[in-house]
Design an enzyme around this catalytic site. Structure first.
Site: not given
Length: 486
Positions: A334, A432
């Site tokens: 991310c 994630h």
């Protein structure tokens, strides 16, 4: 008929509210009750994507799992995601509402209260009992006006309260009795009793202490809860957990994660911590990154440009480049993925003051932080090995560039995701939770030369919740808690 409700407030932050609520959610679920967790207002950069498409605090997602139900945005209607020392992004029922300075947030509370109470009513309509978690300290009387997180919510919803004190940090008698002393009498009347948490040693040595709290506060005790070491196997909500000295465990392969100020979703690496062949270290500021790392992992960030500046100020960019030159491997997730590119730009000031910065130039990509936030659960497989994954995305911005032609992952719908550098030793993606899937995690273990184990991570989480439920059933009067719930 609306469900009963009971609220758990703390004498301070990190006294174990989230963990106790999770354990009681599982305990009451095992008793056959329909249970729902609820936290009116949360502050955390560790978020999860709920089944209804928005983001909520990680703790409420774990509590929903303890109830054996899907997480919902109604379980945490107001989520504050810190972006600076004095400001945060406000997420209302899973969607970003805007950014606000801490001082100005006080004026937001009255208009948020209606949403909080509506979400609470929504959960009560589908449950037998709702377990509510407060935020911070019940004794923060400076924040009492228009409060929606603690006593303000309890009073507005007529929800009885149990106060939790933490004996592990010391001074638990003063914690609880002091809370009684500063509370408004009508607020204090909402508290039905207390729990002392995280006790170590012979509990009979604190019999006199428990009695002193009863006599000086006027509240009965619901129990003295011994320290539960298996709590380390459950996802932590607050980054404060990373500040505690970690006990060195695991094998020879070292995974190093720079502990950046706005780190988010650091539970991405929890499954690796439980692998016997791996040591996971969150590197503190003020020291170089260890030169013997087998993998450096750049985590998510709520303020990518600000954290990139800190990374450089610490000299960690130099350490990372040296690591790569010597054959080391790097993963960015991310915000960490964004940092690995040539450039990160935030022209609209989405995460802070507008600006841009060169990245680490380890991947030939660049990122512009603009547009709507991506919030979704996802699944797919790694491109090279075909190992499946299940995860989620929470990010702003679009990343493009030549290295995206070598995607790390492929979603179920065929779309490519992430990037791999020409050497294959630098990788990044937005997903994630990659390591939670046992089959996907084994690919990464092979990549750094760590032995695979028979760890079933998802089963381990549920077994730990079951153990926590049993622990609380033994040390808390759960029947008495049910009697005071209303």
């Amino acid at each position: 008929m609306a469900a009963r409700a009971l609220m758990f407030q703390g004498t301070g932050s990190d006294v174990g509210k989230s963990l106790l609520v999770a354990g009681l959610c599982r305990a009451l679920t095992l008793r056959g009750l329909k249970v729902r967790p609820f936290k009116p207002q949360n502050m955390s950069n560790n978020a999860a994507v709920a089944a209804d498409g928005g983001e909520i605090g990680r703790a409420q997602a774990l509590q929903a799992r303890a109830c054996r139900v899907e997480p919902s945005v109604h379980m945490n209607p107001v989520l504050l995601k810190p972006q600076s020392e004095i400001g945060a992004q406000v997420v209302l029922r899973g969607q970003a509402l805007g950014s606000v300075r801490a001082r100005d947030f006080q004026s937001w509370k009255p208009r948020l209260r209606e949403n909080v109470l509506e979400s609470f009513a929504h959960l009560r309509a589908e449950a037998d009992i709702v377990l509510v978690e407060g935020a911070g300290s019940a004794a923060e009387i400076n924040l009492r006006a228009d409060d929606i997180a603690n006593m303000g919510f309890a009073r507005a919803s007529d929800t009885p309260v149990v106060l939790i004190g933490d004996i592990d940090r010391g001074g638990v008698i003063a914690q609880i009795v002091g809370t009684r002393a500063v509370l408004d009498p009508e607020d204090a009347a909402m508290i039905q009793g207390f729990v002392v948490n995280k006790f170590r040693g012979d509990p009979t040595l604190f019999d006199a202490g428990m009695q002193a709290i009863v006599e000086r506060s006027g509240w009965p005790s619901f129990g003295l809860v011994p320290y539960f070491p298996q709590a380390a196997r459950l996802p932590a909500e607050d980054a404060v957990a990373l500040d505690r000295p970690a006990r060195e465990t695991g094998g020879e392969k070292l995974v190093v994660i720079p502990h950046l100020p706005h780190i988010s979703n650091f539970d991405d690496f929890d499954a690796l911590k439980h692998e016997p062949g791996v040591r996971v270290m969150f590197a503190p500021r003020g020291a170089p990154l260890p030169g013997n790392a087998d993998l450096i992992a750049l985590p998510g960030s709520k303020a990518t440009l600000a954290d990139l500046a800190v990374l450089r100020a610490e000299g960690w960019d130099i350490d990372i480049h040296a690591h790569v030159r010597h054959g080391g491997k790097v993963l960015g997730v991310c915000g960490g993925f964004q940092m690995l590119g040539r450039r990160v730009a935030d022209p609209e000031g989405v995460e802070g003051p507008p600006g841009e910065s060169p990245g680490l130039c380890l991947l030939d990509v660049e990122t512009v932080l603009a547009g709507d936030k991506t919030l979704r659960r996802c699944a797919g497989a790694s491109v090279a090995e075909g190992a499946p994954f299940h995860g989620y995305e929470i990010h702003v911005g679009r990343t493009t560039g030549p290295d995206m032609s070598r995607p790390l992952l492929r979603f179920e719908d065929g779309r490519p995701e992430g990037a791999i550098g020409p050497s294959g030793r630098v990788r990044g993606c937005y997903v994630h939770g990659l390591f939670n899937d046992d089959r996907q995690r084994r690919v990464w273990l092979d990549w750094i030369g760590a032995p695979a184990s028979d760890l079933d991570y998802e089963h381990d989480l549920d077994a730990t919740l079951d153990a926590l439920a049993g622990h609380l059933e033994r040390h808390i009067s759960v029947d008495a808690l049910l009697k005071v719930a209303r």
